[in-house]
Scaffold this active site. Sequence first.
Site, PDB file in Angstrom:
ATOM      1  N   ARG A 104      20.597 -40.758  44.811  1.00 43.87           N
ATOM      2  CA  ARG A 104      19.450 -39.899  44.561  1.00 43.87           C
ATOM      3  C   ARG A 104      18.422 -40.582  43.654  1.00 43.87           C
ATOM      4  O   ARG A 104      17.210 -40.451  43.829  1.00 43.87           O
ATOM      5  CB  ARG A 104      19.941 -38.611  43.925  1.00 43.87           C
ATOM      6  N   TYR A 223      30.589 -40.807  51.263  1.00 44.39           N
ATOM      7  CA  TYR A 223      29.788 -41.793  52.002  1.00 44.39           C
ATOM      8  C   TYR A 223      29.414 -42.949  51.075  1.00 44.39           C
ATOM      9  O   TYR A 223      29.450 -42.811  49.853  1.00 44.39           O
ATOM     10  CB  TYR A 223      28.558 -41.158  52.652  1.00 44.39           C
TER      11      TYR A 223
HETATM   12  C1  FAD Z   1      26.554 -30.774  45.582  1.00 45.56           C
HETATM   13  C2  FAD Z   1      25.183 -30.908  46.154  1.00 45.56           C
HETATM   14  C3  FAD Z   1      24.956 -31.829  47.177  1.00 45.56           C
HETATM   15  C4  FAD Z   1      23.693 -31.953  47.743  1.00 45.56           C
HETATM   16  N1  FAD Z   1      23.516 -32.851  48.742  1.00 45.56           N
HETATM   17  C5  FAD Z   1      22.319 -32.915  49.364  1.00 45.56           C
HETATM   18  C6  FAD Z   1      22.109 -33.819  50.450  1.00 45.56           C
HETATM   19  O1  FAD Z   1      22.999 -34.581  50.832  1.00 45.56           O
HETATM   20  N2  FAD Z   1      20.881 -33.822  51.070  1.00 45.56           N
HETATM   21  C7  FAD Z   1      19.865 -33.002  50.666  1.00 45.56           C
HETATM   22  O2  FAD Z   1      18.780 -33.023  51.290  1.00 45.56           O
HETATM   23  N3  FAD Z   1      20.022 -32.147  49.610  1.00 45.56           N
HETATM   24  C8  FAD Z   1      21.219 -32.085  48.942  1.00 45.56           C
HETATM   25  N4  FAD Z   1      21.374 -31.260  47.884  1.00 45.56           N
HETATM   26  C9  FAD Z   1      20.258 -30.413  47.424  1.00 45.56           C
HETATM   27  C10 FAD Z   1      19.213 -31.167  46.609  1.00 45.56           C
HETATM   28  O3  FAD Z   1      19.818 -31.879  45.566  1.00 45.56           O
HETATM   29  C11 FAD Z   1      18.181 -30.186  46.039  1.00 45.56           C
HETATM   30  O4  FAD Z   1      17.912 -29.169  46.961  1.00 45.56           O
HETATM   31  C12 FAD Z   1      16.871 -30.914  45.784  1.00 45.56           C
HETATM   32  O5  FAD Z   1      17.085 -31.967  44.889  1.00 45.56           O
HETATM   33  C13 FAD Z   1      15.814 -29.969  45.238  1.00 45.56           C
HETATM   34  O6  FAD Z   1      14.680 -30.706  44.887  1.00 45.56           O
HETATM   35  P1  FAD Z   1      13.514 -30.035  44.053  1.00 45.56           P
HETATM   36  O7  FAD Z   1      12.505 -31.117  43.855  1.00 45.56           O
HETATM   37  O8  FAD Z   1      13.092 -28.768  44.703  1.00 45.56           O
HETATM   38  O9  FAD Z   1      14.172 -29.604  42.667  1.00 45.56           O
HETATM   39  P2  FAD Z   1      14.841 -30.485  41.527  1.00 45.56           P
HETATM   40  O10 FAD Z   1      15.442 -31.708  42.051  1.00 45.56           O
HETATM   41  O11 FAD Z   1      15.697 -29.554  40.746  1.00 45.56           O
HETATM   42  O12 FAD Z   1      13.603 -30.937  40.629  1.00 45.56           O
HETATM   43  C14 FAD Z   1      12.942 -30.048  39.769  1.00 45.56           C
HETATM   44  C15 FAD Z   1      12.224 -30.871  38.703  1.00 45.56           C
HETATM   45  O13 FAD Z   1      11.420 -29.988  37.903  1.00 45.56           O
HETATM   46  C16 FAD Z   1      11.563 -30.334  36.534  1.00 45.56           C
HETATM   47  N5  FAD Z   1      11.231 -29.147  35.752  1.00 45.56           N
HETATM   48  C17 FAD Z   1      11.993 -28.032  35.584  1.00 45.56           C
HETATM   49  N6  FAD Z   1      11.331 -27.148  34.814  1.00 45.56           N
HETATM   50  C18 FAD Z   1      10.123 -27.701  34.522  1.00 45.56           C
HETATM   51  C19 FAD Z   1       8.993 -27.259  33.788  1.00 45.56           C
HETATM   52  N7  FAD Z   1       8.962 -26.074  33.151  1.00 45.56           N
HETATM   53  N8  FAD Z   1       7.917 -28.071  33.696  1.00 45.56           N
HETATM   54  C20 FAD Z   1       7.926 -29.302  34.300  1.00 45.56           C
HETATM   55  N9  FAD Z   1       8.978 -29.772  34.998  1.00 45.56           N
HETATM   56  C21 FAD Z   1      10.051 -28.976  35.112  1.00 45.56           C
HETATM   57  C22 FAD Z   1      13.011 -30.786  36.429  1.00 45.56           C
HETATM   58  O14 FAD Z   1      13.209 -31.593  35.266  1.00 45.56           O
HETATM   59  C23 FAD Z   1      13.179 -31.563  37.738  1.00 45.56           C
HETATM   60  O15 FAD Z   1      12.808 -32.921  37.592  1.00 45.56           O
HETATM   61  C24 FAD Z   1      22.627 -31.136  47.276  1.00 45.56           C
HETATM   62  C25 FAD Z   1      22.831 -30.236  46.233  1.00 45.56           C
HETATM   63  C26 FAD Z   1      24.096 -30.112  45.659  1.00 45.56           C
HETATM   64  C27 FAD Z   1      24.314 -29.147  44.546  1.00 45.56           C
END
Ligand code: FAD
Length: 406
Positions: A104, A223
């Site tokens: 990641r 993997y």
């Molecule tokens: C066990 C597991 C396995 C997974 N495997 C996969 C996979 O193989 N393939 C896949 O596609 N997905 C997978 N996922 C899901 C994936 O990890 C998440 O859905 C994805 O990372 C979400 O991305 P996002 O950018 O929406 O949120 P996040 O990655 O949570 O990013 C949110 C960001 O916002 C920041 N933030 C939070 N609050 C604030 C604030 N107030 N002000 C400014 N910044 C803030 C945080 O620091 C963070 O950097 C998996 C999840 C889990 C739990």
Amino acid sequence: MTHAVIAGAGIGGLTAALALAKAGFAVTLIERAPGLTEVGAGLQISPNASAILRDLGVLEALREKAVAPSGIRIRRARSAATLSFLSLETAEARWHAPYLVAHRADLQHVLADAVARDPAITLHLGTALAGFGTTDSGVAITAKQGLLTRGFEADLLIGADGVRSVVRAKLLQGASDSPEATGRTAWRAVVPAAALDRLPQAEQNGRFETGLWLGRDAHLVHYPLRGGDLVNLVAIIREPPLDPGFDTLWATPGDPKIITARFAGWSQTARDLIAAAPSWLRWPLADRAPLPSWNAGPVALLGDAAHPVLPFLAQGAAQAIEDAQALATALTAQGSIAERLAAYSRSRQARVLAVQNASRRLGQIYHLAGPAAVARDIAMRALGSRRLLARYDWLYGYSRENEFGI
Ligand SMILES: Cc1cc2nc3c(=O)[nH]c(=O)nc-3n(C[C@H](O)[C@H](O)[C@H](O)COP(=O)(O)OP(=O)(O)OC[C@H]3O[C@@H](n4cnc5c(N)ncnc54)[C@H](O)[C@@H]3O)c2cc1C
């Protein structure tokens, strides 16, 4: 130039910044964390997501760090017997983009490097969105930088701030919207391949397999990462929530004794994998009821902030990447910012709901026990690899054209 503030530089926020910059927007990206460091874990990057990464010009850099598995081997937990092997040799031809697995942190760095090179994007680390209000011209945003408070003015605000989204909480203004505990936890670990006597994934022509093991109330996925030097492990088990308020949301260190005991009845290969993990992080899995809309006026949600997806289909990050592309497409259409954000929300909701539901269903199927599990295994064998693969066409072969019906 229209100015967007994006809160959160996770996979969703970084991709949205690139997509909006490409569409001609000026983007300010604010991230709470002081650096883009990511806890060690792998991600499956399915073709529906890698196609978008290619459009944004970052796929080739990712390929250098990622692995394209030769296929997915599905096995029974106790006997290690193969139930099915889904060859991914033809993935790129079938779905017009590669199926990759990557650390990641590597995906995040590739996206962050592209963000750093793009003059239309400004990234502020250590900057946490604290509040916002709509104004005549758009949105006024308040952010905390340590003890300092800083203001940003923008035409629109995108909340890409993850499952504990501050933007979502403020948009819903106190309406009941707590994450629901699912009674399942994901245990994640990264194992140096050198720590394993025998790699569980057969290597063919320099390509590795992804492994999926199905057991009673549990499954295990592994993997390769970084050219096969590392093995990513995800074990999902049924486990009662410890404390619903806290426990549904945080990754916490997992006690290896618990996970070792949980897999005691599994085949030796699976147990060797579990035993080789130097440490575990435990993620209680949370679910949420869908929102009627992901936007209000000039503010919209994206990725986990809008719609956490249970990980059984490995689609959370992939859906955030799809959101980013759809957002940029909707914002380049006609209409006010609020109308365009509403169009973005409408264009995505049915697709994401279908993915969320499919993921929930798969979680039930993976964890079957007794006669139901035997019936599942027979059905899987009867279906065969080719027809099983075809069941993913709707998901991996998806493109923006489908979404907008053009
Ligand atoms: C066990 C597991 C396995 C997974 N495997 C996969 C996979 O193989 N393939 C896949 O596609 N997905 C997978 N996922 C899901 C994936 O990890 C998440 O859905 C994805 O990372 C979400 O991305 P996002 O950018 O929406 O949120 P996040 O990655 O949570 O990013 C949110 C960001 O916002 C920041 N933030 C939070 N609050 C604030 C604030 N107030 N002000 C400014 N910044 C803030 C945080 O620091 C963070 O950097 C998996 C999840 C889990 C739990």
